[in-house]
Design a protein around this motif. Structure first.
Motif, PDB file in Angstrom:
ATOM      1  N   PHE A  87      61.248  83.498  61.129  1.00  0.00           N
ATOM      2  CA  PHE A  87      60.481  83.631  59.930  1.00  0.00           C
ATOM      3  C   PHE A  87      59.686  82.381  59.754  1.00  0.00           C
ATOM      4  O   PHE A  87      58.264  82.883  59.912  1.00  0.00           O
ATOM      5  CB  PHE A  87      60.870  83.689  58.431  1.00  0.00           C
ATOM      6  N   GLN A  88      60.164  80.482  59.863  1.00  0.00           N
ATOM      7  CA  GLN A  88      59.138  80.102  59.501  1.00  0.00           C
ATOM      8  C   GLN A  88      57.883  79.890  60.536  1.00  0.00           C
ATOM      9  O   GLN A  88      57.221  79.315  60.890  1.00  0.00           O
ATOM     10  CB  GLN A  88      60.292  78.765  60.248  1.00  0.00           C
ATOM     11  N   THR A  89      58.482  80.229  62.243  1.00  0.00           N
ATOM     12  CA  THR A  89      57.822  80.377  63.379  1.00  0.00           C
ATOM     13  C   THR A  89      56.382  80.953  63.012  1.00  0.00           C
ATOM     14  O   THR A  89      55.222  80.961  63.202  1.00  0.00           O
ATOM     15  CB  THR A  89      58.536  80.614  64.230  1.00  0.00           C
ATOM     16  N   GLY A  90      57.087  82.808  62.199  1.00  0.00           N
ATOM     17  CA  GLY A  90      56.214  83.655  62.368  1.00  0.00           C
ATOM     18  C   GLY A  90      55.542  83.347  61.421  1.00  0.00           C
ATOM     19  O   GLY A  90      53.564  83.703  60.755  1.00  0.00           O
ATOM     20  N   TRP A  91      56.077  82.881  60.078  1.00  0.00           N
ATOM     21  CA  TRP A  91      54.909  81.802  59.078  1.00  0.00           C
ATOM     22  C   TRP A  91      54.337  81.491  59.441  1.00  0.00           C
ATOM     23  O   TRP A  91      52.555  81.120  58.958  1.00  0.00           O
ATOM     24  CB  TRP A  91      55.791  81.308  57.629  1.00  0.00           C
ATOM     25  N   LEU A  92      54.419  79.732  59.765  1.00  0.00           N
ATOM     26  CA  LEU A  92      53.065  78.833  60.386  1.00  0.00           C
ATOM     27  C   LEU A  92      51.827  79.273  61.836  1.00  0.00           C
ATOM     28  O   LEU A  92      51.151  79.052  61.840  1.00  0.00           O
ATOM     29  CB  LEU A  92      54.387  78.067  61.490  1.00  0.00           C
ATOM     30  N   TYR A  93      52.464  79.622  61.995  1.00  0.00           N
ATOM     31  CA  TYR A  93      51.776  80.795  63.488  1.00  0.00           C
ATOM     32  C   TYR A  93      50.728  81.520  62.498  1.00  0.00           C
ATOM     33  O   TYR A  93      49.531  82.055  62.875  1.00  0.00           O
ATOM     34  CB  TYR A  93      52.638  81.712  64.691  1.00  0.00           C
ATOM     35  N   TYR A  94      51.170  82.838  61.871  1.00  0.00           N
ATOM     36  CA  TYR A  94      50.292  83.754  60.329  1.00  0.00           C
ATOM     37  C   TYR A  94      48.947  82.052  59.883  1.00  0.00           C
ATOM     38  O   TYR A  94      47.814  82.715  59.888  1.00  0.00           O
ATOM     39  CB  TYR A  94      51.192  84.085  59.911  1.00  0.00           C
ATOM     40  N   LEU A  95      49.426  81.374  59.354  1.00  0.00           N
ATOM     41  CA  LEU A  95      48.902  80.614  58.461  1.00  0.00           C
ATOM     42  C   LEU A  95      47.734  80.247  59.853  1.00  0.00           C
ATOM     43  O   LEU A  95      46.381  80.285  59.187  1.00  0.00           O
ATOM     44  CB  LEU A  95      49.246  79.347  58.094  1.00  0.00           C
ATOM     45  N   ALA A  96      48.230  79.479  60.811  1.00  0.00           N
ATOM     46  CA  ALA A  96      47.108  79.558  61.872  1.00  0.00           C
ATOM     47  C   ALA A  96      45.564  80.344  62.365  1.00  0.00           C
ATOM     48  O   ALA A  96      44.733  79.508  62.422  1.00  0.00           O
ATOM     49  CB  ALA A  96      47.958  78.657  63.110  1.00  0.00           C
ATOM     50  N   ARG A  97      46.527  81.433  62.707  1.00  0.00           N
ATOM     51  CA  ARG A  97      45.680  82.586  63.014  1.00  0.00           C
ATOM     52  C   ARG A  97      44.316  82.525  61.960  1.00  0.00           C
ATOM     53  O   ARG A  97      43.704  82.856  61.930  1.00  0.00           O
ATOM     54  CB  ARG A  97      46.329  83.869  63.424  1.00  0.00           C
ATOM     55  N   ALA A  98      45.259  83.371  60.250  1.00  0.00           N
ATOM     56  CA  ALA A  98      44.497  83.603  59.564  1.00  0.00           C
ATOM     57  C   ALA A  98      43.585  82.394  59.589  1.00  0.00           C
ATOM     58  O   ALA A  98      41.940  83.253  59.075  1.00  0.00           O
ATOM     59  CB  ALA A  98      44.819  84.140  58.322  1.00  0.00           C
ATOM     60  N   ALA A 119      53.942  70.339  54.029  1.00  0.00           N
ATOM     61  CA  ALA A 119      53.735  71.441  52.952  1.00  0.00           C
ATOM     62  C   ALA A 119      54.111  73.153  53.396  1.00  0.00           C
ATOM     63  O   ALA A 119      54.372  73.707  52.348  1.00  0.00           O
ATOM     64  CB  ALA A 119      52.284  71.221  52.179  1.00  0.00           C
ATOM     65  N   GLU A 120      53.465  73.576  54.252  1.00  0.00           N
ATOM     66  CA  GLU A 120      53.602  74.615  54.137  1.00  0.00           C
ATOM     67  C   GLU A 120      54.880  75.300  55.167  1.00  0.00           C
ATOM     68  O   GLU A 120      55.503  75.917  54.818  1.00  0.00           O
ATOM     69  CB  GLU A 120      52.300  75.167  55.821  1.00  0.00           C
ATOM     70  N   GLY A 121      55.940  73.934  56.041  1.00  0.00           N
ATOM     71  CA  GLY A 121      57.199  74.521  55.773  1.00  0.00           C
ATOM     72  C   GLY A 121      57.560  74.541  54.596  1.00  0.00           C
ATOM     73  O   GLY A 121      58.790  75.529  54.313  1.00  0.00           O
ATOM     74  N   ILE A 122      57.815  73.569  53.884  1.00  0.00           N
ATOM     75  CA  ILE A 122      58.044  74.465  52.054  1.00  0.00           C
ATOM     76  C   ILE A 122      58.152  75.467  51.621  1.00  0.00           C
ATOM     77  O   ILE A 122      58.904  75.501  50.851  1.00  0.00           O
ATOM     78  CB  ILE A 122      58.351  72.820  51.213  1.00  0.00           C
ATOM     79  N   ILE A 123      56.931  75.895  52.088  1.00  0.00           N
ATOM     80  CA  ILE A 123      56.421  77.097  51.227  1.00  0.00           C
ATOM     81  C   ILE A 123      56.786  78.716  51.935  1.00  0.00           C
ATOM     82  O   ILE A 123      57.368  79.151  51.160  1.00  0.00           O
ATOM     83  CB  ILE A 123      54.381  77.088  51.296  1.00  0.00           C
ATOM     84  N   GLY A 124      56.734  78.312  52.887  1.00  0.00           N
ATOM     85  CA  GLY A 124      57.353  79.128  53.608  1.00  0.00           C
ATOM     86  C   GLY A 124      58.537  79.584  53.376  1.00  0.00           C
ATOM     87  O   GLY A 124      59.538  80.896  53.132  1.00  0.00           O
ATOM     88  N   THR A 125      60.129  77.954  53.442  1.00  0.00           N
ATOM     89  CA  THR A 125      60.968  78.268  53.232  1.00  0.00           C
ATOM     90  C   THR A 125      61.392  79.197  51.579  1.00  0.00           C
ATOM     91  O   THR A 125      62.555  80.114  51.736  1.00  0.00           O
ATOM     92  CB  THR A 125      61.623  77.209  53.193  1.00  0.00           C
ATOM     93  N   VAL A 126      60.416  79.021  50.808  1.00  0.00           N
ATOM     94  CA  VAL A 126      60.599  79.459  49.238  1.00  0.00           C
ATOM     95  C   VAL A 126      60.720  80.663  49.722  1.00  0.00           C
ATOM     96  O   VAL A 126      61.415  81.830  49.310  1.00  0.00           O
ATOM     97  CB  VAL A 126      59.548  78.385  48.386  1.00  0.00           C
ATOM     98  N   ILE A 127      59.463  81.031  50.161  1.00  0.00           N
ATOM     99  CA  ILE A 127      59.467  82.370  50.329  1.00  0.00           C
ATOM    100  C   ILE A 127      60.376  83.537  50.508  1.00  0.00           C
ATOM    101  O   ILE A 127      60.727  84.353  50.634  1.00  0.00           O
ATOM    102  CB  ILE A 127      58.001  82.940  51.138  1.00  0.00           C
TER     103      ILE A 127
END
Length: 418
Positions: free
Chosen positions: A86-97, A400-408
């Protein structure tokens, strides 16, 4: 039951790689590279392009193992479990968006040379909304239609580049390696720019589920296209250096080069090429990035609506529309700026995770020593070197992105009862 349609062949897959790499950067890069490394700058593209091939090779091997849609999300989940996936997808999604949102502004910047109203006020707002609707519409109506649009845009943007290179190469001598190298600090700075120029190749692995024979098609498309683009970057930089050297200009470097070689019509030609180049990058990003949330929903790490397919077109319509709306909001508000500075860092982290995943898989199914260790270790060293060039502020944003991803992730797991 509706399933994804396989509408991506070798040419289309190659065009996805090409458009993931050739976007707006090539129109600014030559001048910066010439200033950093001088006569050695063209050769840096070949040298560090070859190093980057180690990373590309790793993704090709992963694509040969996993044929389902999702790319990095699938590789990370299969190797490390749901949370890292999930964290990999979350970080990658933010980067692409954020890249999509930023490149909308880049496209309008170049289009503003032709239509000034699209770069300010109500005209800019209308242009962003229309552009977002077009990207969403082309993607929703089917992968074949999206690929056809991408093919057309790619041809339109490549032909002027080939004309520019043909004219430029006819006016210069054959390339030779410079007798002396610049200082190591300058090479390192130029190398970092070069590595960033090759980021984006992984676009094609995300759409594996819509690719014909992905285990064969994707590795070929990755290696052949990245090699071709390394040569392309080398030739562009060579012509630029031989014609303009390190002189500065208020205009974009390639527009200045085209004006010098072909006059005002050449400058107009490259300006239009820039618009189509960024448009191709946007379309390729839209195709692949929307499939990330589709894949994550398939793993039950996002609400099921992200994984629903349109019955008529067999495309993840909600994921596409959601990405279009998110990118439009970022582009309209400018909020993407705060995330965009960490987008490259995020992607490098994703690369490292995927390379590590490949090494874990290869322990279970041993290959030769070269394939099992030398190439992946080289790829990790390339990514590690680039990662440690990032600033503390970029690392803080990534954290910060990783922390938000963890919460989600935790909130959704609790809500879904997992």
């Amino acid at each position: 039951m509706v399933s994804l349609r396989q509408g991506i062949g070798l040419i289309a897959a190659s065009f996805l790689v090409l458009n993931g790499l050739i976007g707006a950067g090539i129109f600014a890069l030559p001048a910066r590279m010439a200033a950093q490394a001088g006569a050695f700058s063209p050769w840096i593209f070949l040298i560090f392009g070859a190093l980057m091939l180690s990373v590309v090779w790793c993704f090709g091997q992963l694509a040969a193992r996993f044929e389902q849609t999702g790319g990095p999300v699938v590789y990370a989940r299969e190797s490390y479990g749901d949370f890292i996936g999930f964290q990999t997808g979350w970080l990658y999604y933010l980067a692409r968006a954020t890249a999509i949102a930023a490149n909308m502004h880049v496209l309008l910047l170049y289009a503003g040379f032709l239509l000034p109203d699209v770069n300010q006020g109500a005209g800019q707002i209308a242009a962003i909304l229309v552009l977002s609707l077009l990207l969403v519409g082309v993607n929703v109506v089917g992968i074949r239609q999206a690929v056809r649009a991408l093919d057309a845009v790619t041809v339109i943007k490549l032909v002027p580049f080939l004309v520019l290179l043909g004219v430029g190469l006819s006016t210069i001598d054959l390339p030779t390696m410079p007798a002396s190298m610049p200082e190591m600090d300058l090479i390192s700075s130029g190398a970092l720019l070069t590595l960033y120029a090759f980021i984006g190749f992984e676009t094609v692995v995300v759409t594996s589920g819509e690719t014909s024979h992905p285990s064969r098609t994707i590795p070929r498309a990755l290696m052949l296209t990245v090699i071709a683009i390394a040569v392309f970057y080398f030739l562009v930089q060579l012509v630029y250096w031989r014609v303009l050297g390190n002189q500065s200009s208020d205009r974009a470097p390639l527009i200045e080069l085209a004006d010098t070689l072909m006059g005002s019509w050449g400058a107009w030609m490259i300006t239009l090429t820039a618009v189509f180049s960024v448009a191709g990058n946007l379309l390729a990003n839209m195709i692949s990035t929307s499939r990330l949330t589709y894949a994550m929903a398939g793993e039950r790490n996002l609400p099921g609506i992200f994984g629903q397919l349109n019955e008529r077109y067999a495309t993840p319509a909600f994921s596409i529309v959601f990405l279009g709306v998110l990118a439009a909001i970022m582009a309209l508000t400018g909020s993407f700026v705060y995330l965009a500075v960490a987008s490259v860092l995020s992607r490098l982290v994703v690369y490292a995770i995927c390379i590590g995943a490949l090494m874990r898989f290869q322990r279970q199914d041993p290959f030769s020593l070269i394939r099992q260790w030398m190439i992946p270790v080289t790829a990790l060293l390339v990514c590690g070197w680039a990662l440690f060039q990032s600033s503390p502020s970029e690392w803080k944003l990534l954290l910060a992105e990783g922390i938000i991803g963890t919460v989600i992730f935790l909130l959704w797991r609790r809500y879904a009862g997992r």
